[in-house]
Design a protein around this motif. Structure first.
Motif, mmCIF file in Angstrom:
data_model
loop_
_atom_site.group_PDB
_atom_site.id
_atom_site.type_symbol
_atom_site.label_atom_id
_atom_site.label_comp_id
_atom_site.label_asym_id
_atom_site.label_seq_id
_atom_site.Cartn_x
_atom_site.Cartn_y
_atom_site.Cartn_z
ATOM 1 N N GLY A 1 54.870 49.773 34.166
ATOM 2 C CA GLY A 1 53.460 49.858 34.505
ATOM 3 C C GLY A 1 52.552 49.344 33.414
ATOM 4 N N ASN A 2 53.134 48.886 32.327
ATOM 5 C CA ASN A 2 52.333 48.330 31.233
ATOM 6 C C ASN A 2 52.735 46.881 30.970
ATOM 7 N N VAL A 3 51.852 46.156 30.299
ATOM 8 C CA VAL A 3 52.149 44.779 29.934
ATOM 9 C C VAL A 3 51.761 44.540 28.478
ATOM 10 N N VAL A 4 52.289 43.489 27.898
ATOM 11 C CA VAL A 4 51.923 43.108 26.539
ATOM 12 C C VAL A 4 51.785 41.588 26.493
ATOM 13 N N SER A 5 51.162 41.103 25.455
ATOM 14 C CA SER A 5 51.048 39.654 25.311
ATOM 15 C C SER A 5 52.175 39.163 24.409
ATOM 16 N N TYR A 6 52.446 37.873 24.488
ATOM 17 C CA TYR A 6 53.485 37.280 23.646
ATOM 18 C C TYR A 6 53.157 37.505 22.173
ATOM 19 N N GLY A 7 51.885 37.324 21.856
ATOM 20 C CA GLY A 7 51.474 37.465 20.477
ATOM 21 C C GLY A 7 51.686 38.881 19.968
ATOM 22 N N GLN A 8 51.450 39.835 20.827
ATOM 23 C CA GLN A 8 51.633 41.227 20.438
ATOM 24 C C GLN A 8 53.095 41.519 20.140
ATOM 25 N N VAL A 9 53.954 41.082 21.005
ATOM 26 C CA VAL A 9 55.385 41.286 20.783
ATOM 27 C C VAL A 9 55.813 40.621 19.482
ATOM 28 N N SER A 10 55.318 39.430 19.306
ATOM 29 C CA SER A 10 55.678 38.683 18.110
ATOM 30 C C SER A 10 55.221 39.405 16.850
ATOM 31 N N LEU A 11 54.009 39.902 16.880
ATOM 32 C CA LEU A 11 53.488 40.615 15.731
ATOM 33 C C LEU A 11 54.302 41.878 15.459
ATOM 34 N N MET A 12 54.661 42.557 16.509
ATOM 35 C CA MET A 12 55.448 43.773 16.360
ATOM 36 C C MET A 12 56.835 43.488 15.801
ATOM 37 N N ALA A 13 57.245 42.246 15.936
ATOM 38 C CA ALA A 13 58.559 41.878 15.407
ATOM 39 C C ALA A 13 58.441 41.417 13.962
ATOM 40 N N GLY A 14 57.212 41.413 13.461
ATOM 41 C CA GLY A 14 57.016 41.016 12.072
ATOM 42 C C GLY A 14 56.794 39.525 11.889
ATOM 43 N N VAL A 15 56.561 38.811 12.975
ATOM 44 C CA VAL A 15 56.267 37.388 12.905
ATOM 45 C C VAL A 15 54.941 37.144 13.615
ATOM 46 N N PRO A 16 53.845 37.205 12.873
ATOM 47 C CA PRO A 16 52.488 37.144 13.443
ATOM 48 C C PRO A 16 52.235 35.931 14.323
ATOM 49 N N ARG A 17 52.856 34.834 14.034
ATOM 50 C CA ARG A 17 52.568 33.638 14.824
ATOM 51 C C ARG A 17 53.790 33.085 15.529
#
Length: 124
Positions: free
Chosen positions: A18-34
């Motif tokens: 029921g939730n969504v995230v953006s690619y950038g958010q996932v990436s940031l959470m993985a420690g790779v901001p870009r």
DNA sequence: ATAATGACATGTT
DNA sequence: TAACATGCCATTA
């Protein structure tokens, strides 16, 4: 299998139904901001083991071109979870965005600097 | 080793 | 609001 890849997969699997995230958010959470683009091909490769449909771009749109996972299918999957998708494949991402709590972020073993960025950018 | 590619993001026009 | 340019970085060729 790079650590980056593992993190992405791990994070995408955490996205609540029921939730969504953006690619950038996932990436940031993985420690790779870009590394937003890299998230895309990982999902493409591992679409059978992660809820790839809960990941959309930051504009709230579905713009994928995959054969197995086409935009139409993604729309159906999202609506099935109670997420509203307009005809032009537009989603109110801020309304459905997954805002992970600090506890969850700490489990990702991220540097404090990133945790702050995430909180600042997506949960304030 | 170098260059091109891409399920993206962000700032300027 | 939309189009364009630039930045990114793992993978492929």
């Amino acid at each position: 299998m790079s650590p980056f890849k593992q993190k992405i997969i791990q994070i995408v699997k955490m996205i609540p139904k029921g939730n969504v995230v953006s690619y950038g958010q996932v990436s940031l959470m993985a420690g790779v901001p870009r590394g937003a683009r890299q998230v895309g091909w990982i999902l493409h490769q591992h679409g059978d083991q992660v809820p790839w449909w809960r990941v959309i771009n930051n504009a709230g749109r579905i713009s994928i071109k995959s054969v197995e996972h086409h935009a139409n299918l993604q729309r159906d999957l999202l609506e099935k979870e109670g997420i509203k998708v307009t005809k032009n494949l537009n989603i109110d991402i801020e309304k459905y965005r997954w805002k992970p709590d600090e506890k969850t972020l700490n489990n990702l073993a991220l540097d404090d600097e990133y945790i702050f960025k995430i909180l600042e950018k997506y949960t304030f």
